[in-house]
Write an enzyme that holds these catalytic residues in place. Structure first.
Site, PDB file in Angstrom:
ATOM      1  N   LYS A 272      36.619  49.335  35.338  1.00 52.69           N
ATOM      2  CA  LYS A 272      37.496  49.283  34.168  1.00 52.69           C
ATOM      3  C   LYS A 272      38.065  50.681  33.863  1.00 52.69           C
ATOM      4  O   LYS A 272      37.602  51.674  34.431  1.00 52.69           O
ATOM      5  CB  LYS A 272      36.701  48.736  32.978  1.00 52.69           C
ATOM      6  CG  LYS A 272      36.192  47.290  33.183  1.00 52.69           C
ATOM      7  CD  LYS A 272      35.362  46.812  31.985  1.00 52.69           C
ATOM      8  CE  LYS A 272      34.795  45.413  32.197  1.00 52.69           C
ATOM      9  NZ  LYS A 272      33.999  44.938  31.036  1.00 52.69           N
TER      10      LYS A 272
ATOM     11  N   TYR B 137      40.379  37.118  30.631  1.00 48.28           N
ATOM     12  CA  TYR B 137      39.366  36.899  29.586  1.00 48.28           C
ATOM     13  C   TYR B 137      39.684  35.696  28.697  1.00 48.28           C
ATOM     14  O   TYR B 137      39.215  35.619  27.568  1.00 48.28           O
ATOM     15  CB  TYR B 137      39.220  38.158  28.727  1.00 48.28           C
ATOM     16  CG  TYR B 137      38.404  39.252  29.383  1.00 48.28           C
ATOM     17  CD1 TYR B 137      37.136  38.986  29.916  1.00 48.28           C
ATOM     18  CD2 TYR B 137      38.881  40.559  29.460  1.00 48.28           C
ATOM     19  CE1 TYR B 137      36.384  39.992  30.511  1.00 48.28           C
ATOM     20  CE2 TYR B 137      38.114  41.566  30.052  1.00 48.28           C
ATOM     21  CZ  TYR B 137      36.868  41.274  30.561  1.00 48.28           C
ATOM     22  OH  TYR B 137      36.104  42.265  31.140  1.00 48.28           O
TER      23      TYR B 137
ATOM     24  N   ASN C 200      31.637  48.883  29.125  1.00 46.29           N
ATOM     25  CA  ASN C 200      30.556  48.809  30.107  1.00 46.29           C
ATOM     26  C   ASN C 200      30.975  49.018  31.559  1.00 46.29           C
ATOM     27  O   ASN C 200      30.327  48.546  32.481  1.00 46.29           O
ATOM     28  CB  ASN C 200      29.771  47.508  29.921  1.00 46.29           C
ATOM     29  CG  ASN C 200      30.641  46.279  30.036  1.00 46.29           C
ATOM     30  OD1 ASN C 200      31.792  46.370  30.437  1.00 46.29           O
ATOM     31  ND2 ASN C 200      30.089  45.116  29.705  1.00 46.29           N
TER      32      ASN C 200
ATOM     33  N   HIS D 228      33.435  45.182  35.577  1.00 41.33           N
ATOM     34  CA  HIS D 228      33.375  43.732  35.481  1.00 41.33           C
ATOM     35  C   HIS D 228      32.737  43.205  36.763  1.00 41.33           C
ATOM     36  O   HIS D 228      32.977  43.748  37.843  1.00 41.33           O
ATOM     37  CB  HIS D 228      34.783  43.134  35.342  1.00 41.33           C
ATOM     38  CG  HIS D 228      34.789  41.646  35.544  1.00 41.33           C
ATOM     39  ND1 HIS D 228      34.430  40.776  34.556  1.00 41.33           N
ATOM     40  CD2 HIS D 228      35.052  40.891  36.645  1.00 41.33           C
ATOM     41  CE1 HIS D 228      34.480  39.534  35.029  1.00 41.33           C
ATOM     42  NE2 HIS D 228      34.861  39.574  36.294  1.00 41.33           N
TER      43      HIS D 228
ATOM     44  N   GLU E   5      38.848  34.123  39.305  1.00 40.26           N
ATOM     45  CA  GLU E   5      39.210  35.525  39.102  1.00 40.26           C
ATOM     46  C   GLU E   5      39.812  36.148  40.363  1.00 40.26           C
ATOM     47  O   GLU E   5      40.807  36.878  40.285  1.00 40.26           O
ATOM     48  CB  GLU E   5      37.967  36.320  38.688  1.00 40.26           C
ATOM     49  CG  GLU E   5      37.451  35.917  37.322  1.00 40.26           C
ATOM     50  CD  GLU E   5      36.142  36.595  36.966  1.00 40.26           C
ATOM     51  OE1 GLU E   5      35.719  36.474  35.812  1.00 40.26           O
ATOM     52  OE2 GLU E   5      35.520  37.242  37.844  1.00 40.26           O
TER      53      GLU E   5
END
Ligand code: DAT
Ligand code: MG
Length: 167
Positions: free
Chosen positions: A11, A51, A123, A126, A137
């Site tokens: 990310k 998402y 975090n 992914h 995805e």
């Protein structure tokens, strides 16, 4: 479980903090194969689609800003597809728990993640959490020609420049 694929995304915080090399090193300990990899800019459309199952969550707005780069002034991410036996669980173990505070300190999220004052979990990576999610995805983030094996069925595209599209 047999051979399976999983999507990993470093990310924007991971790119800003120059963590891509470390993430790749840690994931190489799984012995899985990388069958696709690229750097790309995340559009708001891609963020919402990725998402979409979380759209009713209170943190959804911040999550979209995070993955599409608005929190970091950086909308590049690095996306990879890993493939092999138990790929999903192997990658998620090295990634660590969703909440960085609960993640094992030796995991990627435990080592580098944090909780923002808005409550959002920042975090670093992914990782897909089921074979169905991984398929959805991977088809969203990658074109068939960007993956070195015939992972899912694809067909010739109407536009000859695209060559193949997912069925
Ligand atoms: P994961 O990324 O571990 O699969 P998820 O799919 O449930 O977790 O959520 C997607 C992302 O949303 C996650 O990486 C960080 C953020 N997030 C999830 N649950 C959250 C929560 N309770 N509070 C704040 N951010 C959260
Ligand atoms: Mg998830």
């Amino acid at each position: 479980m047999g051979q399976e694929a999983t999507l990993v995304i470093v990310k924007p915080d991971g790119l800003i903090k120059s963590l891509t090399g470390d993430v790749l090193s840690r994931l190489s300990k799984t012995g899985l194969k990388i069958i696709g990899a690229k750097v790309l800019e995340v559009t708001p459309e891609l963020a919402h689609e990725h998402y979409r199952h979380l759209k009713d969550k209170p943190f959804y707005g911040e999550l979209i800003k995070y993955i599409s780069g608005f929190l970091h002034g950086e909308n590049r991410v690095m996306a990879m597809v890993y493939y092999g036996k138990d790929a999903i669980s192997k990658v998620r173990e090295i990634a660590g728990s969703t909440n960085p505070e609960e993640a094992e300190p030796v995991s990627i999220r435990g080592a580098y993640g944090r909780i923002l004052t808005t409550g959002l979990y920042e975090n670093v990576i992914h990782a897909s959490s089921s074979t169905q999610e991984a398929e959805r995805e991977i088809k969203l983030w990658f074109e068939p020609r960007e993956i070195v094996i015939e992972l899912y069925p694809a067909k010739d595209a109407v536009n000859p420049q695209t060559k193949k599209v997912w069925l």
